[in-house]
Write a protein that holds these residues in place. Structure first.
Motif, PDB file in Angstrom:
ATOM      1  N   ALA A  86      37.595  47.893  44.375  1.00  0.00           N
ATOM      2  CA  ALA A  86      38.718  48.092  45.232  1.00  0.00           C
ATOM      3  C   ALA A  86      39.500  47.051  44.952  1.00  0.00           C
ATOM      4  N   LEU A 101      43.078  46.551  43.195  1.00  0.00           N
ATOM      5  CA  LEU A 101      44.197  46.246  43.747  1.00  0.00           C
ATOM      6  C   LEU A 101      44.759  44.846  43.062  1.00  0.00           C
ATOM      7  N   THR A 102      44.243  43.889  42.737  1.00  0.00           N
ATOM      8  CA  THR A 102      44.567  42.784  42.097  1.00  0.00           C
ATOM      9  C   THR A 102      45.436  43.457  40.471  1.00  0.00           C
ATOM     10  N   VAL A 122      48.790  44.610  41.838  1.00  0.00           N
ATOM     11  CA  VAL A 122      49.733  43.663  42.405  1.00  0.00           C
ATOM     12  C   VAL A 122      50.167  42.879  41.239  1.00  0.00           C
ATOM     13  N   SER A 146      39.882  45.793  35.644  1.00  0.00           N
ATOM     14  CA  SER A 146      38.832  46.231  37.080  1.00  0.00           C
ATOM     15  C   SER A 146      37.773  46.608  36.384  1.00  0.00           C
TER      16      SER A 146
END
Length: 110
Positions: free
Chosen positions: A66, A70-71, A74, A83
């Motif tokens: 997660a 998210l990184t 963003v 990921s």
């Protein structure tokens, strides 16, 4: 009766998530307006991998996935590509956790 291990695990996981979110926030701040001459390491990745190597019980796979996703979102990278690399690397380190703990400091750094 309350299990004394549970609060310790959740506290450690919250510290991990907070540290990663703090590093992600620092990454987004416009510190320099001119491009630098040297690229800096991805501190989010470094902290994730060190945390998994040292305390794999405090960094579950779902949280790592997660946070890495998210990184990606963003930082405007293709969602899921980096990921997957982060997750595979973290799981490889998790599998070698016992070997890493028995190494000397010089061998671990190498």
């Amino acid at each position: 009766m309350v299990d004394p291990v549970r609060p310790h695990l959740w506290r450690g996981r919250l510290v991990f998530v907070g540290l990663i979110l703090g590093l992600l926030t620092l990454r987004l701040l416009p510190v320099e307006t001119a491009p630098g001459s040297w690229p800096w390491p991805d501190l989010v990745l470094v902290v994730m991998l060190v945390w998994v190597a040292r305390r794999p019980d405090l960094a579950p796979t779902l949280i790592i996935a997660a946070l890495a996703f998210l990184t990606d979102l963003v930082c405007q990278r293709p969602p899921g590509a980096w990921s997957a690399v982060v997750l595979l690397t973290a799981e490889g380190l998790r599998a070698r956790h016992g070997d890493i703990r028995t190494m000397s400091v010089a061998a671990e750094w190498g």
